[in-house]
Scaffold this motif. Structure first.
Motif, short mmCIF file in Angstrom:
data_model
loop_
_atom_site.label_atom_id
_atom_site.label_comp_id
_atom_site.label_asym_id
_atom_site.label_seq_id
_atom_site.Cartn_x
_atom_site.Cartn_y
_atom_site.Cartn_z
N GLU A 27 -12.09 43.81 20.30
CA GLU A 27 -12.30 43.95 18.95
C GLU A 27 -11.18 44.93 18.16
OE1 GLU A 27 -14.74 43.30 15.86
OE2 GLU A 27 -15.03 42.47 18.14
N ARG A 82 -4.94 37.97 13.83
CA ARG A 82 -5.28 37.73 12.43
C ARG A 82 -4.12 37.55 11.65
NH1 ARG A 82 -10.84 39.85 12.09
NH2 ARG A 82 -11.85 38.47 13.65
N ARG A 83 -2.98 38.55 12.10
CA ARG A 83 -1.74 38.33 11.30
C ARG A 83 -1.06 37.29 11.85
NH1 ARG A 83 -0.07 44.82 10.56
NH2 ARG A 83 -2.18 45.46 10.04
N ASN A 137 1.49 37.48 6.02
CA ASN A 137 2.12 38.25 7.24
C ASN A 137 2.93 37.30 8.08
OD1 ASN A 137 0.86 40.89 7.02
ND2 ASN A 137 -1.04 39.72 7.21
N TRP A 181 -6.68 42.42 14.83
CA TRP A 181 -5.95 42.55 13.75
C TRP A 181 -4.63 41.64 14.11
CZ3 TRP A 181 -1.35 44.97 14.13
CH2 TRP A 181 -1.05 45.99 15.00
N PHE A 240 -5.40 32.01 6.59
CA PHE A 240 -6.43 31.37 6.54
C PHE A 240 -6.73 31.18 5.34
CE2 PHE A 240 -10.51 30.69 9.73
CZ PHE A 240 -10.92 29.71 8.66
N ARG A 247 -11.69 32.56 -2.05
CA ARG A 247 -12.03 33.85 -1.73
C ARG A 247 -11.13 35.04 -2.18
NH1 ARG A 247 -15.49 33.09 3.77
NH2 ARG A 247 -16.37 31.25 3.09
N ARG A 296 -1.28 34.40 -0.32
CA ARG A 296 -1.89 35.46 0.36
C ARG A 296 -1.92 35.29 1.97
NH1 ARG A 296 -7.85 36.42 -0.89
NH2 ARG A 296 -8.33 34.56 0.33
N HIS A 303 -9.67 31.93 14.79
CA HIS A 303 -9.46 33.00 13.64
C HIS A 303 -9.85 34.16 14.67
CE1 HIS A 303 -9.46 35.36 10.18
NE2 HIS A 303 -8.15 34.95 10.14
N GLU A 362 -0.47 45.16 1.24
CA GLU A 362 -0.61 46.69 1.34
C GLU A 362 -1.60 46.82 2.68
OE1 GLU A 362 -2.17 47.41 -2.57
OE2 GLU A 362 -0.52 48.76 -2.86
N VAL A 363 -2.67 46.20 2.83
CA VAL A 363 -3.60 46.43 3.64
C VAL A 363 -3.13 46.07 5.28
CG1 VAL A 363 -5.37 46.24 2.30
CG2 VAL A 363 -4.97 44.19 3.54
N THR A 364 -1.94 45.21 5.24
CA THR A 364 -1.54 45.35 6.58
C THR A 364 -0.14 45.78 6.67
OG1 THR A 364 -0.50 43.13 5.66
CG2 THR A 364 -2.43 42.62 6.91
N PHE A 372 -2.34 42.95 -2.29
CA PHE A 372 -3.30 43.58 -1.70
C PHE A 372 -3.29 43.04 -0.20
CE2 PHE A 372 -7.60 43.39 0.04
CZ PHE A 372 -8.17 44.70 -0.03
N ALA A 373 -3.06 41.90 0.25
CA ALA A 373 -2.88 41.50 1.60
C ALA A 373 -1.70 42.27 2.27
CB ALA A 373 -2.78 40.04 1.58
#
Lengths: 235, 284
Positions: free
Chosen positions: A71, A78-79, A154, A75, A83, A89, A150, A49, A105-107, A102-103
């Protein structure tokens, strides 16, 4: 896909968590990563990851190398990698649908598409009727399904699951495993870390990696005998 | 859009926490506001004293009017000079009678007016300093019909020493107060970030860009900063009204200072938040 080449991970206080591990997970494969507690399963998942970097060797995920990815570009990795965890979580105080939304929207999913996609993902994990339920109103198995929905937000190519059935009863475990196989059948690779050997034995068609004290001691595709795993055989 | 919605939602979700953050920011900025109010009034007091910095050129009794006019024009031509007033011997005597009544009889009885005629050189704002008054005195003293040129050398020097000390301590204290305010704001925002660590974790987990994660916090920080600045403004204004009504007369700071304070508070909130979230993202 996912390729680990001579990967070692050493922590300043704990010492080696992984030592010279190499394997290659192909597209659409279903694999178990087994081993006792502390054998390096979670470290391997974190390295894939890219939540952590190896101290030696290279992790390649869908064309991104742990040696080169910055760094700023994490992202993107991660997409490509979904995970799920043992403890789900999820965000408390939000509904199942809101957690998935939420997942999205933030992506950067367009606002008008978010709710429809969240509903579709919840249907995919068999939770369409519980979309409006708050997280604390759901059972463990249902919460894990929300977490899986979730993780699929992506459209990743692989789903990493770290002890996803560790907190679930037998029935919920069966349901989650069926869901993983459904997901794999649609072409997504699944790598599931578990110390539950009974569970592993129930799926003989899955590939099995076994770690012991940070070293890869067994890969079912490389084994001469089908039951050459030190632990699986001994158990 | 998302960032704005999330920032507002954060206020709604944890009103006590965000209220406390704003209150902490407000109290920190209140100290800065009080300092500003005190500095401004000190500056006004010093400026009032400074107004009195001028050069008086005493002329000999036998100076001719044409000579006096020439000097007056020459002095008025200096860019530092606002105006030059001629004070005749008679005017000087009149003024002395009014300003120094205890010597009234002396001035009345005397058959000879002992006071000299003079030129009073008033300076423009920004030029009332020892260097300028010295330069003008020196220029005037070069004329043979000038008896003396005075500017209260000693007190002008003291006044400017005081002003320099005032400016230096205002600068140092201002920076110190601002740093304390920044630390408090940073801490308040770190608490707010800590309260939302789960969301931040999930955002990173699913692949949100760092800029996207930061944005709602920047907005939230800016909103907390603005709310704090408004609180600080109202507290400072209340203090001003209280001091004015019950202790002594003071002036309220100019409107630009208030606007600057509100803008600075907002920017402070945003920057402190940016630093706090940046640090948090590096740690997880």
């Amino acid at each position: 896909m996912i390729k680990l080449t001579n990967v070692s991970k050493e922590y300043p206080k704990r010492g080696f968590a992984l030592r010279d591990v190499s394997f290659h997970l192909q597209k659409g494969e279903f694999a178990f990563l087994t081993g006792h507690s502390g054998s390096g399963k979670s470290t391997t998942m974190r390295l894939i990851h890219m939540a952590d970097r190896p101290t030696a060797g290279e992790v390649r995920v869908s064309g991104y190398s742990s040696e080169r990815v910055t760094e700023r570009d994490l992202w993107k990795v991660r997409r490509r990698v979904g995970f799920v965890f043992q403890d789900f979580r999820l965000l408390p105080g939000r509904t199942a649908q809101e957690n998935v939304a939420f997942a999205l929207e933030v992506t950067g999913t367009p606002t008008r598409a978010v709710q429809a996609k969240a509903q579709r993902l919840l249907s995919q994990v068999g939770l369409s009727t519980k979309a409006g339920a708050f997280v604390n109103e759901l059972s463990g198995g249902e919460q894990q399904r929300v977490a899986i929905a979730r993780a699929l937000a992506n459209d990743p190519f692989v789903l990493l699951a770290d002890e996803p059935t560790g907190n679930l009863d037998e029935r919920a475990t069966r349901g989650i495993m069926e869901l993983f196989w459904d997901i794999q059948a649609k072409g997504m690779a699944v790598l599931m870390a578990t110390h539950d050997l009974e569970l592993v034995r129930r799926f003989p068609s899955a590939r099995v990696f076994e770690l012991d004290q940070g070293q890869l001691v067994y890969d079912s595709t490389q084994a001469v005998e089908p039951d050459a795993s030190p632990t699986l055989r001994a158990d | 859009m998302y960032a704005m919605r999330e920032a507002v939602a954060a206020f709604k979700r944890a009103p006590v926490l965000t209220g406390l953050s704003s209150a902490m920011v407000g109290l920190a900025l209140f100290v800065v506001g009080l300092f500003g109010l005190a500095t401004y009034n000190l500056q006004l007091a010093l400026s009032a004293i400074e107004e009195r910095v001028e050069v008086v050129v005493y002329l000999r009794d036998d100076a001719r009017q044409s000579e006096i006019d020439l000097l007056l024009t020459e002095l008025a031509d200096f860019e530092e000079v606002r105006q030059v007033r001629y004070v005749s011997k008679r005017d000087a005597l009149e003024r002395a009678r009014v300003e120094l009544p205890e010597f009234g009889e002396l001035f009345m009885d005397s058959e000879v007016n002992p006071l000299p005629q003079s030129l009073e050189v008033e300076l423009r704002q920004g030029f009332r300093n020892p260097e300028v008054v010295e330069k003008l005195s020196f220029a005037a003293e070069g004329y043979p019909f000038v008896e003396d040129a005075q500017y209260g050398e000693e007190w002008v020097d003291r006044l400017f020493a005081l002003r320099r000390i005032g400016a230096a301590s205002a600068g140092v204290l201002g920076v110190a107060f601002a740093l304390v305010a920044a630390l408090i704001i940073g801490t308040a925002l770190r608490i707010a970030i800590f309260a939302r660590r789960d969301e931040i974790y999930i955002m990173r987990l699913v692949g949100a860009k760092n800029g996207f994660i930061r944005r709602p916090f920047l907005l939230e920080g800016a909103m907390a900063g603005l709310a704090g600045a408004l609180l600080a403004w109202s507290l400072t204004y209340g203090t001003y009204r209280g001091v004015y009504a019950y202790l002594f007369e003071i002036a309220w700071v100019p409107g630009t200072w208030v606007v600057l304070g509100l803008v600075a508070g907002t920017a402070f909130g945003a920057v402190a938040s940016a630093l706090a979230i940046r640090r948090h993202l590096r740690e997880i």
